[in-house]
Design an enzyme around this catalytic site. Structure first.
Site, mmCIF file in Angstrom:
data_model
loop_
_atom_site.group_PDB
_atom_site.id
_atom_site.type_symbol
_atom_site.label_atom_id
_atom_site.label_comp_id
_atom_site.label_asym_id
_atom_site.label_seq_id
_atom_site.Cartn_x
_atom_site.Cartn_y
_atom_site.Cartn_z
ATOM 1 N N HIS B 86 0.811 -1.217 0.000
ATOM 2 C CA HIS B 86 0.000 0.000 0.000
ATOM 3 C C HIS B 86 0.842 1.263 0.000
ATOM 4 O O HIS B 86 0.330 2.355 0.214
ATOM 5 C CB HIS B 86 -0.947 0.016 1.210
ATOM 6 C CG HIS B 86 -2.090 -0.920 1.073
ATOM 7 N ND1 HIS B 86 -2.950 -1.203 2.102
ATOM 8 C CD2 HIS B 86 -2.522 -1.667 0.028
ATOM 9 C CE1 HIS B 86 -3.852 -2.079 1.696
ATOM 10 N NE2 HIS B 86 -3.602 -2.376 0.444
ATOM 11 N N ILE B 93 1.119 7.060 0.401
ATOM 12 C CA ILE B 93 0.545 5.974 1.192
ATOM 13 C C ILE B 93 -0.929 5.831 0.873
ATOM 14 O O ILE B 93 -1.662 6.825 0.832
ATOM 15 C CB ILE B 93 0.689 6.270 2.707
ATOM 16 C CG1 ILE B 93 2.145 6.577 3.057
ATOM 17 C CG2 ILE B 93 0.158 5.106 3.534
ATOM 18 C CD1 ILE B 93 2.304 7.288 4.389
ATOM 19 N N CYS B 94 -1.328 4.587 0.655
ATOM 20 C CA CYS B 94 -2.744 4.328 0.401
ATOM 21 C C CYS B 94 -3.333 3.713 1.662
ATOM 22 O O CYS B 94 -3.214 2.522 1.904
ATOM 23 C CB CYS B 94 -2.857 3.382 -0.787
ATOM 24 S SG CYS B 94 -4.498 2.779 -1.086
ATOM 25 N N LEU B 95 -3.894 4.585 2.512
ATOM 26 C CA LEU B 95 -4.444 4.104 3.779
ATOM 27 C C LEU B 95 -5.759 4.850 3.999
ATOM 28 O O LEU B 95 -5.779 6.082 3.956
ATOM 29 C CB LEU B 95 -3.446 4.406 4.917
ATOM 30 C CG LEU B 95 -3.880 4.051 6.340
ATOM 31 C CD1 LEU B 95 -4.037 2.552 6.504
ATOM 32 C CD2 LEU B 95 -2.878 4.587 7.357
#
Lengths: 287, 155
Positions: B86, B93-95
């Protein structure tokens, strides 16, 4: 009428440009053209605040409130002017009135009737202003307490010195000589030292640990709560903070379940606890 | 007007975290209320991240904490971008926690750091997100403007 509006708009432009003197003059002309428009008085009061003409600003707000008793803006400006004049009780009173009117508008807007949207955005500002007023009132009282205590100390020391003089005269009169004099002096010096000691101990210590309990703090703004409201989950937030959040994202900050502004309820007991905490720990208003 | 609390709230967060931070999180700089740098490391023995320290950059808008901060990893000679399905190789950041939908105003700098720590700790895949190369080459958007598709929330 039209002329008054025109003058007001020109005044607003001068105000925006920072030319408060000219703005004030234009609002005055607008008032002469139409003395019944409450907004003209609050606009002029704003200009007068900027010019530090506190009494004139207060006069304008009073006139506005006579025409329109529920003017949130008039109470807010009144509060600022009273704060500048160090009339702290009045400042807090009008800040709370402005806050209450702000919430009233919020409720009206939610019920679909004519709430003024401009007021909704003021809630965060007014909430911060309420805290500031409380902080300044506490500072003021704290200073007065300190001053009164040191005045009392000086007065009592003065009395002690007078007593000592009398005791010394008595010693002289009964012919006790230099030794007798010395004894009296020592006794009264010890008393004076002890007195200073007692006052010293009673003075608030700056290094005392200042801690705000978590229950008093809003988890969004991190400020002590002025108007806590409780959500369905039982968690409380400052109204201004949670409303700001819910307006954009209508879900509970903790559970993400749907949550609407209309579902918030005031938490009266917590509000009272926060009020009492601030009353005794005014420094916490901007810890 | 916008909410006036960003600076005030950040001031208080700073006061709090200057005194104490959880293990593995270290404040590098917080000279203003727009950008903070924080170093984090993983506490357990995960071989993917062992002996490494990672640098995070927080950027706050005036509407923080109503809106999320922009959080990315930044690359320095001694601060790599952690490998994770992620985390793109440019540090983005893919959160969901950092997106508009997943963010909550009760989150803070410390809790975000801790979430990222545990996101790394729990990871076993030595890989970048699918399409990383292409994304890194083509992306001109700021993280907050990217519509991530949170496909596998179990990672």
């Amino acid at each position: 009428m039209a002329k008054s509006i025109q003058l007001k708009e020109e005044g607003n432009r001068r105000f925006q440009a920072g030319d408060y003197l000219q703005a004030e003059a234009l609002y005055s002309q607008a008032i002469i053209a139409d003395p019944t428009n409450p907004a003209l008085y609050t606009n002029r009061a704003m200009a007068r605040l900027k010019l530090s003409q506190w009494d004139n600003a207060i006069a304008d707000c009073s006139e506005c409130l006579r025409l329109s008793p529920n003017s949130m803006k008039a109470h807010y400006i009144l509060s600022q002017a009273h704060l500048a004049l160090r009339a702290h009780d009045d400042a807090v009173h009008h800040a709370l009135r402005a806050h209450a009117l702000c919430i009233g508008d919020e409720a009206n807007a939610n019920n679909g009737s004519a709430g003024k949207p401009s007021h909704q955005n003021s809630l965060a500002t007014i909430t911060a202003h309420v805290l500031r007023c409380k902080k300044e009132r506490w500072d003021h009282l704290e200073k007065r307490r300190a001053r009164e205590t040191s005045e009392l100390e000086a007065e009592v020391l003065e009395l002690l010195a007078r007593e000592r003089e009398r005791a010394l005269r008595e010693a002289d009169e009964s012919g006790l000589g230099e030794a007798g004099r010395q004894e009296v002096e020592d006794e009264w010096r010890a008393k004076a030292d002890r007195l200073r000691d007692v006052f010293e101990k009673a003075r608030p210590r700056e290094d005392r640990k200042r801690r705000v309990p978590d229950w008093a703090i809003d988890d969004i703004s991190f400020c002590v709560m002025v108007d806590p409201v409780v959500t369905k989950t039982g968690k409380s937030y400052e109204r201004a903070s949670i409303v700001e959040h819910l307006r954009r994202h209508p879900h509970d900050p903790l559970t993400r379940e749907p949550l609407y502004i209309s579902e918030l309820r005031p938490n009266l007991d917590l509000k009272q606890a926060c009020d009492e905490f601030l009353e005794e720990n005014g420094w916490a208003a901007d810890w | 007007m916008s909410a006036p609390f960003a600076a005030k709230r950040l001031g208080k967060e700073l006061q709090k975290i200057s005194n104490s931070l959880p293990p593995g999180i270290e404040l590098v700089s917080a000279d203003n209320f727009e950008e903070w740098l924080v170093d984090i490391r993983v506490l357990d023995d995960n071989p993917l991240y062992r002996n490494e320290i990672y640098r995070l950059r927080f950027r706050f808008s005036s509407t923080y904490p109503i809106e999320p901060p922009e959080v990315v990893f930044v690359k320095l000679p001694d601060r790599p971008i952690p490998i994770h399905p992620h985390i793109y190789s440019n540090g983005i950041i893919c959160l969901d926690l950092l997106g508009h939908q997943g963010w909550s105003p009760v989150q803070n700098v410390e809790s975000v750091c801790m979430s990222l720590q545990s996101m790394l700790t729990g990871n076993t895949k030595n890989e970048r997100p699918p399409g990383d190369e292409e994304f890194v080459r083509g992306n001109r958007l700021r993280p907050r403007d990217i519509e991530f598709y949170y496909h596998d929330n179990d990672v």
